[in-house]
Design a protein around this motif. Structure first.
Motif, PDB file in Angstrom:
ATOM      1  N   MET A   1      44.997   7.249  51.864  1.00 28.67           N
ATOM      2  CA  MET A   1      46.365   7.767  52.043  1.00 28.67           C
ATOM      3  C   MET A   1      46.339   9.287  51.909  1.00 28.67           C
ATOM      4  O   MET A   1      45.867   9.820  50.915  1.00 28.67           O
ATOM      5  CB  MET A   1      47.285   7.167  50.984  1.00 28.67           C
ATOM      6  N   PRO A   2      46.797  10.020  52.902  1.00 26.21           N
ATOM      7  CA  PRO A   2      46.716  11.476  52.856  1.00 26.21           C
ATOM      8  C   PRO A   2      47.690  12.073  51.851  1.00 26.21           C
ATOM      9  O   PRO A   2      48.719  11.498  51.532  1.00 26.21           O
ATOM     10  CB  PRO A   2      47.094  11.877  54.288  1.00 26.21           C
ATOM     11  N   THR A   3      47.320  13.234  51.314  1.00 25.79           N
ATOM     12  CA  THR A   3      48.190  13.997  50.427  1.00 25.79           C
ATOM     13  C   THR A   3      48.455  15.327  51.113  1.00 25.79           C
ATOM     14  O   THR A   3      47.659  16.253  51.014  1.00 25.79           O
ATOM     15  CB  THR A   3      47.500  14.228  49.075  1.00 25.79           C
ATOM     16  N   SER A   4      49.563  15.425  51.819  1.00 25.73           N
ATOM     17  CA  SER A   4      49.840  16.648  52.564  1.00 25.73           C
ATOM     18  C   SER A   4      51.319  16.727  52.881  1.00 25.73           C
ATOM     19  O   SER A   4      52.060  15.755  52.773  1.00 25.73           O
ATOM     20  CB  SER A   4      49.027  16.687  53.864  1.00 25.73           C
ATOM     21  N   TRP A   5      51.732  17.935  53.259  1.00 25.92           N
ATOM     22  CA  TRP A   5      53.094  18.119  53.744  1.00 25.92           C
ATOM     23  C   TRP A   5      53.042  18.765  55.111  1.00 25.92           C
ATOM     24  O   TRP A   5      52.259  19.681  55.350  1.00 25.92           O
ATOM     25  CB  TRP A   5      53.918  18.994  52.783  1.00 25.92           C
ATOM     26  N   ARG A   6      53.899  18.271  56.011  1.00 28.56           N
ATOM     27  CA  ARG A   6      53.936  18.803  57.366  1.00 28.56           C
ATOM     28  C   ARG A   6      55.376  19.102  57.749  1.00 28.56           C
ATOM     29  O   ARG A   6      56.276  18.301  57.504  1.00 28.56           O
ATOM     30  CB  ARG A   6      53.338  17.815  58.368  1.00 28.56           C
TER      31      ARG A   6
ATOM     32  N   ARG B   1      38.448  24.448  36.803  1.00 32.69           N
ATOM     33  CA  ARG B   1      37.080  24.843  37.157  1.00 32.69           C
ATOM     34  C   ARG B   1      36.376  23.830  38.053  1.00 32.69           C
ATOM     35  O   ARG B   1      35.220  24.013  38.396  1.00 32.69           O
ATOM     36  CB  ARG B   1      36.258  25.037  35.866  1.00 32.69           C
ATOM     37  N   GLY B   2      37.043  22.753  38.428  1.00 30.77           N
ATOM     38  CA  GLY B   2      36.402  21.720  39.222  1.00 30.77           C
ATOM     39  C   GLY B   2      36.740  21.794  40.695  1.00 30.77           C
ATOM     40  O   GLY B   2      37.488  22.668  41.158  1.00 30.77           O
ATOM     41  N   ALA B   3      36.183  20.833  41.443  1.00 32.12           N
ATOM     42  CA  ALA B   3      36.401  20.796  42.889  1.00 32.12           C
ATOM     43  C   ALA B   3      37.856  20.543  43.231  1.00 32.12           C
ATOM     44  O   ALA B   3      38.373  21.079  44.218  1.00 32.12           O
ATOM     45  CB  ALA B   3      35.516  19.709  43.510  1.00 32.12           C
ATOM     46  N   LEU B   4      38.543  19.727  42.421  1.00 35.68           N
ATOM     47  CA  LEU B   4      39.950  19.450  42.693  1.00 35.68           C
ATOM     48  C   LEU B   4      40.784  20.714  42.580  1.00 35.68           C
ATOM     49  O   LEU B   4      41.611  21.005  43.452  1.00 35.68           O
ATOM     50  CB  LEU B   4      40.474  18.381  41.732  1.00 35.68           C
ATOM     51  N   ALA B   5      40.574  21.468  41.521  1.00 35.25           N
ATOM     52  CA  ALA B   5      41.322  22.714  41.332  1.00 35.25           C
ATOM     53  C   ALA B   5      41.056  23.689  42.473  1.00 35.25           C
ATOM     54  O   ALA B   5      41.987  24.315  43.002  1.00 35.25           O
ATOM     55  CB  ALA B   5      40.968  23.348  39.992  1.00 35.25           C
TER      56      ALA B   5
ATOM     57  N   ARG C   1      41.851  20.071  49.905  1.00 31.13           N
ATOM     58  CA  ARG C   1      40.589  19.788  50.572  1.00 31.13           C
ATOM     59  C   ARG C   1      39.814  18.650  49.889  1.00 31.13           C
ATOM     60  O   ARG C   1      39.015  17.971  50.531  1.00 31.13           O
ATOM     61  CB  ARG C   1      39.723  21.045  50.598  1.00 31.13           C
ATOM     62  N   ALA C   2      40.004  18.459  48.588  1.00 29.10           N
ATOM     63  CA  ALA C   2      39.239  17.448  47.853  1.00 29.10           C
ATOM     64  C   ALA C   2      39.596  16.052  48.339  1.00 29.10           C
ATOM     65  O   ALA C   2      40.777  15.686  48.390  1.00 29.10           O
ATOM     66  CB  ALA C   2      39.527  17.561  46.355  1.00 29.10           C
ATOM     67  N   PRO C   3      38.605  15.223  48.700  1.00 29.58           N
ATOM     68  CA  PRO C   3      38.902  13.888  49.216  1.00 29.58           C
ATOM     69  C   PRO C   3      39.482  12.945  48.180  1.00 29.58           C
ATOM     70  O   PRO C   3      40.060  11.919  48.539  1.00 29.58           O
ATOM     71  CB  PRO C   3      37.522  13.400  49.696  1.00 29.58           C
ATOM     72  N   HIS C   4      39.360  13.287  46.881  1.00 36.95           N
ATOM     73  CA  HIS C   4      39.889  12.410  45.839  1.00 36.95           C
ATOM     74  C   HIS C   4      41.234  12.879  45.302  1.00 36.95           C
ATOM     75  O   HIS C   4      41.733  12.329  44.319  1.00 36.95           O
ATOM     76  CB  HIS C   4      38.888  12.303  44.682  1.00 36.95           C
TER      77      HIS C   4
ATOM     78  N   HIS D   1      44.207  12.444  46.416  1.00 31.29           N
ATOM     79  CA  HIS D   1      45.257  11.430  46.468  1.00 31.29           C
ATOM     80  C   HIS D   1      45.155  10.449  45.312  1.00 31.29           C
ATOM     81  O   HIS D   1      46.163   9.843  44.920  1.00 31.29           O
ATOM     82  CB  HIS D   1      45.188  10.683  47.805  1.00 31.29           C
ATOM     83  N   LEU D   2      43.957  10.280  44.731  1.00 33.91           N
ATOM     84  CA  LEU D   2      43.811   9.369  43.604  1.00 33.91           C
ATOM     85  C   LEU D   2      44.584   9.881  42.389  1.00 33.91           C
ATOM     86  O   LEU D   2      45.174   9.099  41.639  1.00 33.91           O
ATOM     87  CB  LEU D   2      42.328   9.197  43.254  1.00 33.91           C
ATOM     88  N   HIS D   3      44.579  11.193  42.199  1.00 38.37           N
ATOM     89  CA  HIS D   3      45.349  11.774  41.097  1.00 38.37           C
ATOM     90  C   HIS D   3      46.838  11.813  41.432  1.00 38.37           C
ATOM     91  O   HIS D   3      47.681  11.566  40.563  1.00 38.37           O
ATOM     92  CB  HIS D   3      44.847  13.192  40.802  1.00 38.37           C
ATOM     93  N   HIS D   4      47.154  12.135  42.662  1.00 43.08           N
ATOM     94  CA  HIS D   4      48.553  12.285  43.059  1.00 43.08           C
ATOM     95  C   HIS D   4      49.316  10.960  42.983  1.00 43.08           C
ATOM     96  O   HIS D   4      50.408  10.894  42.423  1.00 43.08           O
ATOM     97  CB  HIS D   4      48.634  12.846  44.477  1.00 43.08           C
ATOM     98  N   PHE D   5      48.732   9.910  43.530  1.00 39.36           N
ATOM     99  CA  PHE D   5      49.405   8.605  43.572  1.00 39.36           C
ATOM    100  C   PHE D   5      49.002   7.673  42.434  1.00 39.36           C
ATOM    101  O   PHE D   5      49.691   6.690  42.178  1.00 39.36           O
ATOM    102  CB  PHE D   5      49.112   7.908  44.910  1.00 39.36           C
ATOM    103  N   GLY D   6      47.881   7.989  41.750  1.00 41.47           N
ATOM    104  CA  GLY D   6      47.389   7.081  40.733  1.00 41.47           C
ATOM    105  C   GLY D   6      46.566   5.965  41.357  1.00 41.47           C
ATOM    106  O   GLY D   6      46.509   5.826  42.584  1.00 41.47           O
ATOM    107  N   THR D   7      45.924   5.173  40.523  1.00 38.49           N
ATOM    108  CA  THR D   7      45.108   4.065  41.010  1.00 38.49           C
ATOM    109  C   THR D   7      45.418   2.793  40.220  1.00 38.49           C
ATOM    110  O   THR D   7      45.947   2.854  39.112  1.00 38.49           O
ATOM    111  CB  THR D   7      43.601   4.369  40.861  1.00 38.49           C
TER     112      THR D   7
END
Length: 202
Positions: free
Chosen positions: A1-6, A77-81, A101-104, A106-112
């Motif tokens: 599931m994408p995490t973006s705004w258009r 300091r990580g890839a997500l930041a 840009r981080a592929p993960h 959406h896991l933080h944004h929506f939860g798992t």
């Protein structure tokens, strides 16, 4: 599931602005302004640990297992930041899109959902030992290798064949639709003000 705004240029308010300004309305310039506002909101949201909805605190076991960042929910300091501080921006004639840009992300944004973790990677600890076996009257031993997950909790180091992870709670990284639209509207108002000022100075 994408995490973006258009934002799509087909919106009626934008079409009305084009009609009023004629050739003075530059779509890409306006979209660039929208993107900058969205990017700054995403950065500030990360630094604040959630603007619209504060992020839930980390579980004590998660804090104990972190190698850096202490009790901070997410560190800078990580890839997500890095992907949030410098998100991907795509501008076309009709749309502007901003996404981490981080592929993960959406896991933080929506939860798992809760899930079971098993040792599959090469980083898993492999223990080799002798297993007692009996075949008829003969008793002997045979080598056995088992892989374990090793992680640190608030109670110390743990070795486990499987881990029942409770899942990630949502930590919103992107603005809500209403907030994103409000920023686009503010950018449009600023664009119109600048266009009027430039027209008066000519």
């Amino acid at each position: 599931m994408p995490t973006s705004w258009r934002l799509t240029f087909e919106d009626r308010p934008l079409q009305e602005v084009v009609t009023r300004l004629g050739g003075r309305f530059q779509r890409r310039d306006y979209f660039a302004r929208v993107a900058e506002r969205w990017k700054e909101w995403i950065r500030q949201n990360f630094l604040a640990g959630g603007i619209e909805q504060p992020w839930p605190a980390l579980d004590p076991d998660t804090v104990a297992g972190k190698t850096r960042g202490g009790s901070a929910t997410l560190t800078g300091r990580g890839a997500l930041a890095r992907s949030l501080f410098n998100p991907a921006v795509t501008i076309t004639e009709n749309t502007v899109t901003v996404r981490p840009r981080a592929p993960h992300a959406h896991l933080h944004h929506f939860g798992t959902r809760p899930n079971v973790i098993t040792p599959k990677s090469q980083e898993a600890l492999t223990l080799r030992f002798q297993k007692r076996v009996q075949r008829g009257r003969a008793v002997g031993a045979e080598p056995v290798a088992r892989r374990f997950l090793v992680f640190r909790t608030a109670k110390g180091l743990v070795f486990a064949r499987t881990v029942h992870h409770p899942g990630l709670r949502p930590r919103r990284l992107m603005p809500t639709l209403a907030t994103a639209q409000a920023m686009a509207t503010d950018a449009l108002d600023a664009y119109l003000s600048d266009a009027v000022r430039d027209a008066e100075q000519r």
